[in-house]
Design an enzyme around this catalytic site. Structure first.
Site, PDB file in Angstrom:
ATOM      1  N   LYS A 152       0.859  -1.192   0.000  1.00  0.00           N
ATOM      2  CA  LYS A 152       0.000   0.000   0.000  1.00  0.00           C
ATOM      3  C   LYS A 152       0.891   1.235   0.000  1.00  0.00           C
ATOM      4  O   LYS A 152       1.818   1.328   0.807  1.00  0.00           O
ATOM      5  CB  LYS A 152      -0.883   0.003   1.250  1.00  0.00           C
ATOM      6  CG  LYS A 152      -1.873   1.133   1.275  1.00  0.00           C
ATOM      7  CD  LYS A 152      -2.645   1.285   2.573  1.00  0.00           C
ATOM      8  CE  LYS A 152      -3.092   0.020   3.202  1.00  0.00           C
ATOM      9  NZ  LYS A 152      -3.878   0.217   4.427  1.00  0.00           N
ATOM     10  N   CYS A 186      -0.562  15.086  -5.530  1.00  0.00           N
ATOM     11  CA  CYS A 186      -1.155  14.442  -6.702  1.00  0.00           C
ATOM     12  C   CYS A 186      -2.285  13.500  -6.282  1.00  0.00           C
ATOM     13  O   CYS A 186      -2.146  12.739  -5.332  1.00  0.00           O
ATOM     14  CB  CYS A 186      -0.083  13.650  -7.449  1.00  0.00           C
ATOM     15  SG  CYS A 186      -0.709  12.698  -8.836  1.00  0.00           S
ATOM     16  N   CYS A 243      -3.999  12.025  -9.122  1.00  0.00           N
ATOM     17  CA  CYS A 243      -4.258  11.284 -10.366  1.00  0.00           C
ATOM     18  C   CYS A 243      -3.292  10.115 -10.563  1.00  0.00           C
ATOM     19  O   CYS A 243      -3.470   9.313 -11.462  1.00  0.00           O
ATOM     20  CB  CYS A 243      -4.181  12.214 -11.564  1.00  0.00           C
ATOM     21  SG  CYS A 243      -2.504  12.730 -12.013  1.00  0.00           S
ATOM     22  N   CYS A 257       2.137  16.954  -6.930  1.00  0.00           N
ATOM     23  CA  CYS A 257       1.581  17.217  -8.262  1.00  0.00           C
ATOM     24  C   CYS A 257       2.633  17.883  -9.130  1.00  0.00           C
ATOM     25  O   CYS A 257       3.313  18.807  -8.678  1.00  0.00           O
ATOM     26  CB  CYS A 257       0.348  18.117  -8.121  1.00  0.00           C
ATOM     27  SG  CYS A 257      -0.325  18.687  -9.690  1.00  0.00           S
ATOM     28  N   HIS A 315      -1.744  15.814 -14.420  1.00  0.00           N
ATOM     29  CA  HIS A 315      -3.204  15.607 -14.478  1.00  0.00           C
ATOM     30  C   HIS A 315      -3.813  16.341 -15.674  1.00  0.00           C
ATOM     31  O   HIS A 315      -4.839  15.927 -16.200  1.00  0.00           O
ATOM     32  CB  HIS A 315      -3.876  16.045 -13.167  1.00  0.00           C
ATOM     33  CG  HIS A 315      -3.654  17.483 -12.833  1.00  0.00           C
ATOM     34  ND1 HIS A 315      -2.592  17.922 -12.064  1.00  0.00           N
ATOM     35  CD2 HIS A 315      -4.348  18.580 -13.189  1.00  0.00           C
ATOM     36  CE1 HIS A 315      -2.651  19.240 -11.941  1.00  0.00           C
ATOM     37  NE2 HIS A 315      -3.712  19.658 -12.617  1.00  0.00           N
TER      38      HIS A 315
HETATM   39 FE1  FES Z   1      -1.593  14.231 -10.359  1.00  0.00          FE
HETATM   40 FE2  FES Z   1      -1.524  16.841 -10.587  1.00  0.00          FE
HETATM   41  S1  FES Z   1      -2.984  15.669  -9.605  1.00  0.00           S
HETATM   42  S2  FES Z   1      -0.131  15.421 -11.354  1.00  0.00           S
END
Ligand code: FES
Length: 107
Positions: free
Chosen positions: A54, A71, A73, A82, A86
């Protein structure tokens, strides 16, 4: 058809049952192969810390500073931060994911 079955001897069944068993086993294995092949890859995380069960990131609040962007995504090259990846994902997938931003309140 049932007339043929009625006339089969024990030695005939001794030949037929392994053949039926083999066909049944091959059908089962082929069906399970097709089911696995048809499955979609539903993983969100495709490359980050795949060697751990995990992915967890711990951070002290005091270390956050004035602003920190995480981040959500799973596409960032700087995960857990991030890096703007995204935007590309959203364009390619018609999605709307974005980061989690921690920002210190203005005093
Ligand atoms: Fe994943 Fe921005 S939310 S790179």
């Amino acid at each position: 058809m049932s007339g043929y079955v009625d006339r089969l001897q024990a030695q005939d069944w001794g030949v037929l049952l392994p053949v039926f068993g083999t066909v049944l086993a091959m059908t089962f294995f082929y069906a399970s192969y097709r089911a696995r092949k048809g499955q979609k890859d539903l993983r969100v995380n495709r490359r980050i810390q795949k060697d751990v069960p995990k992915v967890v990131t711990m951070m002290d609040i005091e270390d956050i500073g004035d602003k920190l962007t995480f981040c959500r995504c799973w596409k960032s090259k700087k995960f857990p931060y991030c890096d703007g990846s995204h935007n590309k994902h959203n364009t390619e997938c018609n999605d709307n994911v974005g980061p989690l931003v921690f920002k210190r309140k203005d005093h």
